[in-house]
Design an enzyme around this catalytic site. Structure first.
Site, short mmCIF file in Angstrom:
data_model
loop_
_atom_site.label_atom_id
_atom_site.label_comp_id
_atom_site.label_asym_id
_atom_site.label_seq_id
_atom_site.Cartn_x
_atom_site.Cartn_y
_atom_site.Cartn_z
N ASP A 20 1.13 10.50 18.54
CA ASP A 20 0.87 11.71 19.34
C ASP A 20 -0.30 11.42 20.29
O ASP A 20 -0.95 10.39 20.22
CB ASP A 20 0.55 12.91 18.41
CG ASP A 20 -0.74 12.71 17.62
OD1 ASP A 20 -0.69 12.76 16.37
OD2 ASP A 20 -1.80 12.49 18.25
N ARG B 52 10.72 15.05 17.28
CA ARG B 52 9.26 14.98 17.17
C ARG B 52 8.59 15.18 18.52
O ARG B 52 7.53 15.80 18.62
CB ARG B 52 8.87 13.62 16.56
CG ARG B 52 9.28 13.50 15.11
CD ARG B 52 9.19 12.08 14.60
NE ARG B 52 7.82 11.57 14.63
CZ ARG B 52 7.53 10.30 14.38
NH1 ARG B 52 8.50 9.42 14.14
NH2 ARG B 52 6.28 9.89 14.40
N ASN C 12 -1.18 6.80 15.05
CA ASN C 12 -0.39 7.97 15.42
C ASN C 12 0.24 7.78 16.79
O ASN C 12 -0.34 7.12 17.67
CB ASN C 12 -1.26 9.23 15.41
CG ASN C 12 -1.85 9.50 14.03
OD1 ASN C 12 -1.34 8.98 13.03
ND2 ASN C 12 -2.92 10.25 13.98
N HIS D 51 0.71 1.70 17.28
CA HIS D 51 2.12 1.89 16.92
C HIS D 51 2.91 2.57 18.02
O HIS D 51 4.01 3.08 17.78
CB HIS D 51 2.22 2.71 15.61
CG HIS D 51 1.74 1.94 14.41
ND1 HIS D 51 1.45 2.56 13.22
CD2 HIS D 51 1.49 0.64 14.24
CE1 HIS D 51 1.05 1.64 12.34
NE2 HIS D 51 1.05 0.47 12.94
C1 BV8 Z 1 4.02 -6.11 11.35
C2 BV8 Z 1 5.82 4.17 14.25
C3 BV8 Z 1 3.81 -8.43 11.83
C4 BV8 Z 1 7.10 4.74 13.76
C5 BV8 Z 1 4.98 3.11 12.29
C6 BV8 Z 1 4.87 -6.12 2.42
C7 BV8 Z 1 3.48 -6.20 2.33
C8 BV8 Z 1 2.68 -6.01 3.45
C9 BV8 Z 1 3.24 -5.73 4.68
C10 BV8 Z 1 4.60 -5.64 4.76
C11 BV8 Z 1 5.42 -5.84 3.66
N1 BV8 Z 1 6.70 -5.68 4.05
C12 BV8 Z 1 6.72 -5.39 5.38
C13 BV8 Z 1 5.46 -5.38 5.81
C14 BV8 Z 1 4.99 -5.14 7.16
C15 BV8 Z 1 5.14 -3.66 7.48
C16 BV8 Z 1 4.50 -2.79 6.42
O1 BV8 Z 1 3.30 -2.67 6.36
N2 BV8 Z 1 5.35 -2.14 5.60
C17 BV8 Z 1 4.80 -1.29 4.57
C18 BV8 Z 1 5.68 -0.04 4.42
C19 BV8 Z 1 4.71 -2.09 3.27
N3 BV8 Z 1 4.42 -3.51 8.72
C20 BV8 Z 1 5.05 -3.75 9.87
O2 BV8 Z 1 6.23 -4.02 9.98
C21 BV8 Z 1 4.17 -3.71 11.11
N4 BV8 Z 1 4.37 -4.92 11.85
O3 BV8 Z 1 3.58 -6.25 10.23
O4 BV8 Z 1 4.27 -7.14 12.25
C22 BV8 Z 1 2.47 -8.64 12.42
C23 BV8 Z 1 1.33 -8.32 11.67
C24 BV8 Z 1 0.09 -8.55 12.23
C25 BV8 Z 1 -0.03 -9.05 13.54
C26 BV8 Z 1 1.12 -9.34 14.26
C27 BV8 Z 1 2.38 -9.13 13.71
C28 BV8 Z 1 4.54 -2.55 12.02
C29 BV8 Z 1 4.24 -1.26 11.31
C30 BV8 Z 1 4.43 -0.13 12.30
C31 BV8 Z 1 5.53 0.79 11.81
N5 BV8 Z 1 5.55 1.98 12.65
N6 BV8 Z 1 4.95 4.14 13.12
C32 BV8 Z 1 7.06 6.23 13.86
O5 BV8 Z 1 5.97 6.80 14.03
O6 BV8 Z 1 8.13 6.81 13.75
S1 BV8 Z 1 4.19 3.20 10.82
C33 BV8 Z 1 3.90 4.81 10.37
O7 BV8 Z 1 3.10 4.71 9.16
C34 BV8 Z 1 3.03 5.64 11.30
O8 BV8 Z 1 2.54 4.95 12.43
C35 BV8 Z 1 1.87 6.02 10.41
O9 BV8 Z 1 0.73 6.26 11.08
C36 BV8 Z 1 1.78 4.81 9.60
C37 BV8 Z 1 0.85 4.81 8.44
O10 BV8 Z 1 1.00 5.99 7.75
P1 BV8 Z 1 -0.30 6.97 7.74
O11 BV8 Z 1 -0.73 7.20 9.13
O12 BV8 Z 1 -1.27 6.42 6.77
O13 BV8 Z 1 0.36 8.29 7.24
P2 BV8 Z 1 0.75 8.62 5.73
O14 BV8 Z 1 1.67 9.80 5.75
O15 BV8 Z 1 1.16 7.35 5.04
O16 BV8 Z 1 -0.63 9.07 5.06
C38 BV8 Z 1 -1.27 10.24 5.51
C39 BV8 Z 1 -2.64 10.24 4.87
O17 BV8 Z 1 -3.34 11.36 5.37
C40 BV8 Z 1 -2.57 10.39 3.35
O18 BV8 Z 1 -3.51 9.51 2.77
C41 BV8 Z 1 -2.96 11.85 3.13
O19 BV8 Z 1 -3.70 12.01 1.92
C42 BV8 Z 1 -3.87 12.10 4.29
N7 BV8 Z 1 -3.90 13.50 4.74
C43 BV8 Z 1 -2.89 14.40 4.73
N8 BV8 Z 1 -3.36 15.57 5.22
C44 BV8 Z 1 -4.66 15.39 5.57
C45 BV8 Z 1 -5.01 14.06 5.27
N9 BV8 Z 1 -6.23 13.56 5.48
C46 BV8 Z 1 -7.15 14.40 6.02
N10 BV8 Z 1 -6.89 15.68 6.34
C47 BV8 Z 1 -5.66 16.20 6.14
N11 BV8 Z 1 -5.42 17.49 6.44
#
Ligand code: BV8
Length: 234
Positions: A99, A63, A97, A114
């Site tokens: 980037d 990436r 993001n 992140h």
């Molecule tokens: C934490 C780095 C505690 C990695 C990333 C159950 C319930 C709730 C929460 C949890 C749970 N089980 C676990 C959790 C917590 C977990 C979580 O949320 N899991 C999810 C999967 C359920 N979260 C964590 O672990 C976080 N830490 O909770 O710690 C805490 C909390 C609060 C305070 C203190 C401590 C840490 C999460 C970070 C993980 N790391 N990234 C890497 O990049 O390799 S996350 C990863 O997903 C990216 O950062 C990304 O940005 C992020 C979110 O995804 P999106 O950005 O939304 O991207 P996605 O593809 O999903 O969607 C794209 C969107 O764009 C779509 O809607 C699409 O329609 C749209 N789109 C597409 N093209 C276009 C467009 N829009 C406009 N124009 C276009 N052209």
């Protein structure tokens, strides 16, 4: 009901992978997204890194190389940077993001909750430094007496996002919250709209399609970011 960003004083913008999609950076969940090529727990978690650090390094090296070689800001990044520059109030740009396209488009006050692909971190001291080359298990820090392995400066699942106090303070005092290009799946980012609403802010979602939390927003504009973002942040 039309919402004009010029009528507000304190704006928080949250961006996700969708804002960089038209810059050629794959999103995480759209068909063919990044996660589909690698299982999430394999590459974006501390356990995955412990289990197979070379695979995780390869995933981020791929990436990082693509980002450096090909990705350039698109009209959404440019419109946000231009609006922020001319806006007389406060605008905090929080991005999920990893980037650097917001900065390359001229944005300031960008918070990478992140982490950043172009940064590396010492696994012992936590010191962060620039990274534009491939990392491997042989990559060692220069900050410790006994060099320690480096890791990508990325927040993995289960790790605490960066700058959360700063973000929470901004959400508690904003009067407009705009989420751009995020699916609303990942927390705590997906809950920011609730915090903004609790502070009495207006909330807007600019996205290609409805997000998982789209029902939380006062206004939703659907379309590609390169069109809906310049139209909203005129
Ligand atoms: C934490 C780095 C505690 C990695 C990333 C159950 C319930 C709730 C929460 C949890 C749970 N089980 C676990 C959790 C917590 C977990 C979580 O949320 N899991 C999810 C999967 C359920 N979260 C964590 O672990 C976080 N830490 O909770 O710690 C805490 C909390 C609060 C305070 C203190 C401590 C840490 C999460 C970070 C993980 N790391 N990234 C890497 O990049 O390799 S996350 C990863 O997903 C990216 O950062 C990304 O940005 C992020 C979110 O995804 P999106 O950005 O939304 O991207 P996605 O593809 O999903 O969607 C794209 C969107 O764009 C779509 O809607 C699409 O329609 C749209 N789109 C597409 N093209 C276009 C467009 N829009 C406009 N124009 C276009 N052209």
């Amino acid at each position: 009901m039309p919402i004009n960003p010029h009528e507000f004083q304190s704006i928080v913008v949250l961006t996700g992978a969708g804002v960089s999609a038209e810059s050629g950076i794959a999103t995480f969940r759209d068909s063919g997204g990044l996660w589909e090529q690698h299982r999430v727990e394999e590459v974006a978690s501390p356990a995955g890194f412990r289990r197979d650090p070379e695979l995780v390094h390869r995933f981020y090296n791929l990436r990082r190389r693509q980002l450096i070689a090909e990705a350039r800001p698109n009209p959404a990044h440019a419109a946000l940077a231009r609006f922020q520059r001319d806006f007389p109030g406060e605008l905090l740009l929080v991005t999920q993001n990893v980037d650097h396209l917001h900065e390359e488009a001229g944005a300031t006050r960008v918070v990478h909750m992140h982490g950043e692909l172009l940064k590396q971190r010492c696994t012992r001291s936590g010191q962060v430094s620039d990274c534009r080359e491939d990392l491997s298990t042989g990559s060692l820090c220069r900050c410790c007496q006994t060099p320690a392995p480096l890791r990508p400066h990325i927040v993995w699942f289960g790790e605490t996002p960066l700058e959360m106090e700063l973000i929470d303070r901004a959400l508690a005092s904003c009067d407009l919250f705009v989420a751009i290009g995020t699916s609303g799946h990942v927390y705590p980012a997906a809950g920011f709209v609730d915090a903004a609403r609790a502070a009495g802010a207006k909330t807007v979602a600019l996205n290609l399609e409805p997000s998982a939390n789209s029902h939380c927003f006062d206004l939703q504009e659907l379309g590609p970011a390169s069109e809906v973002v310049p139209a909203f942040f005129t």
